[in-house]
Design an enzyme around this catalytic site. Sequence first.
Site, PDB file in Angstrom:
ATOM      1  CG  HIS A   1      -1.546   1.258   1.491  1.00 39.40           C
ATOM      2  ND1 HIS A   1      -2.331   2.415   0.580  1.00 39.40           N
ATOM      3  CD2 HIS A   1      -1.468   2.281   2.269  1.00 39.40           C
ATOM      4  CE1 HIS A   1      -2.728   2.611   0.665  1.00 39.40           C
ATOM      5  NE2 HIS A   1      -2.243   3.501   1.744  1.00 39.40           N
TER       6      HIS A   1
ATOM      7  CG  HIS B   1       0.575   6.681   4.450  1.00 42.55           C
ATOM      8  ND1 HIS B   1       1.313   6.247   3.869  1.00 42.55           N
ATOM      9  CD2 HIS B   1      -0.341   6.341   4.808  1.00 42.55           C
ATOM     10  CE1 HIS B   1       0.079   5.444   3.780  1.00 42.55           C
ATOM     11  NE2 HIS B   1      -0.431   5.406   3.982  1.00 42.55           N
TER      12      HIS B   1
ATOM     13  CD  GLU C   1      -3.736   5.355  11.286  1.00 45.34           C
ATOM     14  OE1 GLU C   1      -4.684   5.292  12.002  1.00 45.34           O
ATOM     15  OE2 GLU C   1      -3.373   5.928  10.595  1.00 45.34           O
ATOM     16  CG  ASP C   2      -1.210   1.238  10.546  1.00 44.38           C
ATOM     17  OD1 ASP C   2      -2.092   1.297  11.097  1.00 44.38           O
ATOM     18  OD2 ASP C   2      -1.395   0.433   9.470  1.00 44.38           O
TER      19      ASP C   2
ATOM     20  CG  ASP D   1      -4.021   6.785   2.247  1.00 42.32           C
ATOM     21  OD1 ASP D   1      -2.871   5.393   2.118  1.00 42.32           O
ATOM     22  OD2 ASP D   1      -4.905   7.458   2.840  1.00 42.32           O
TER      23      ASP D   1
END
Length: 725
Positions: free
Chosen positions: A47, A71, A75-76, A138
Amino acid sequence: MPSNDLLRQLGQYLPPDEVALVERAYLYSERAHAGQLRKSGEPYVTHPLAVASILAGWQLDAQALAAALLHDVLEDTAISKEELARKFDSVIADLVDAVSKLNQLDFSSREEAQAETFSKMVLAMARDVRVILIKLADRFHNMQTLGAMSLASRQRIARETRDIYAPIAQRLGLYTLRQSLLDLSFKHLYPYRHRMLSNAIETVRAGRRDTVDGVLSLLRERLAQEPQLNAEVSARERTVYSAYNKMREKHIRLQQVMESYGVLVLLDSRSACYTVLGILHEIYKPLPGRFKDYIAIPKANGYQALHTTLFGPSSIPIDVQIRTRDMNLVAEVGVAAHWMYSSASDLVHLAETQQSTRRWLKGLLEMQTEGDSREFVENIKRDFFPEEIYVFTPKGRIMVLPRGATVIDFAYSIHTDVGNHCVGAKIDHEIMPLRTVLKNGSQVEVLTDANAQPMPAWLSFVTTGKARSAIRNYLKNQQQQASAALGERLLGHALTIFKLDAKKIAPEQWQAFSEIQGAKSATELFTDIGRGKRLPFMVAQTFAQQRNGGQPLPEQRRGKRLPFAQTFARWFDQPSTEQLQLRDGDGDVLCYASCCRPLPNDPIVGWFRPGQELEVHIRDCATLKQHAVRQGEWIEMAWPDKPQALFVSEVRSWALDRQGLLADQASAIAQAGANILQVTIEKPQGHAPSAMQFQIEVRDRQHLADILRGLRRVAGVKKVQRARA
């Protein structure tokens, strides 16, 4: 490693050291997302790689590409922003952090979430447009791979894309991306409609392919006779969503939508565009009223082209767009064209486009207010889908405004200070009022006055978000200043009870005391008092106690009640001689009670109702007698020497009913110089007099007395009095 295709693409416009930076970001992202899979079952790193590939197509810089590859790591994964800054640099870390924060939203309703998302995206875009370009890429890739999500998730994401992301892409000039986002949103929101329309459009195209090819061949053959033009002619295909949207908006069938052909002509220079326009008008007659010159006057997002509609074979309309190849680049990728050229000489209009975008983004920051995100979105959404008009300043500068814009909108588009002080305008050399709606092509000169200021009524007819936001901010600041001034006077008056002079208290002492009381500053403390959030007596008592080292005050040690907090009955019998003088303008931050409707020259008292603004009553008001002891504190007040405002009062009359009675009484009130706001009529039973109650605007008690005398002279009127609850 990134794909060879991506590396070759980067090598065409980035130096080797920057390609190496992007490659290093990919390897870091691959390790960070190791073991993570997408819903489709693919490795997660596919991705961010796809997002970076999209940005590489726009030739964005290495920092943006690295941020695109990274990016999702904040967050992950467990990686921190500080670690990213150490491994790469602070700019890349800031970009990644900004993109991540756009996803960290949790709200009670879909509407609130969408408003906050929209607000955050626009403000992030205003600070660094690369954040939004990454986010748009995105979202585009997510929409392309949305099939792996649940039905509910697909529809939620598709709706958000249609309502938020597509409008932003349009405003940034990313036309191709916008079309793709809308088409994908339509496909996931209405899959059956999309499939049926797609098949029908393909059938129509197949049936007219020969005709379209014939038109294209004729145009190419004719333009080839002018080799210096270097013309490129192609068909413009309508997307499924655009066809659906036109059917829905104009209530027409698909056959009507598809009855016109679209043609695009690309050239090398502006002058060639106008030459080709003339040639095309020789081949096919133009349709009157359908020519638009967006080269001379570009759209707000930088779009430039000549538009014309021709009568084609069998009178079928041909919609033609003529533009240079550089203009076409701006039309396709909008603000992203900034990274595709090294200097303004490469692209004639690029510098102007970027300047226009920067002005717009700066305006978004100016529109940010203390209000909630929905108010912000209400302001800025007006700027995303404008039907544009073009007006000129006296010096010939072109201003682009939405259709329906007024003189005030124009004034604020020039500068906030011009809008705040505008009083009128010369439109095509004729003086016109502020609410005049502007017409395309007008020349507008704003007239200003240093003493003028925005009025609340302006909000009822302005159309642009910038004007609306600026007016609201000005009015809010004015009210805050008035509240702070009133609060400071109220507190100063209360301090006199404790033998303290507010003028002798140093600013540092007020600041320290305010912070102890939970306010950021003395101004905030005064504002809270002026708005009724704090009682001035209680604040003054606390301040006096602190000055006394925290010990009880002498009056408290003796067990006496303070004069300011005596029971209402005792206060009414023995009123204080100390009064707080009202000032003109206080009416904006305090309330004149509707139960007794005080007027200048009435003896008045201010009532501090808990949590509400100061309420002014006549001193013998029955409501005040009933409630003041239980629910609040009070303060004696005095009117300004010469009040400038008008005050609402109510007059009640009783008269024998007859034809023209209401008109005669209204005439008497008007002759006395008063304005009627409302009339209430009570029809009697039998032969009893009719009762009428007039709500009117008056200057003071004397003015009211003149009105009462005038009403008593009306034939049939038996009784007139000032109405009070």
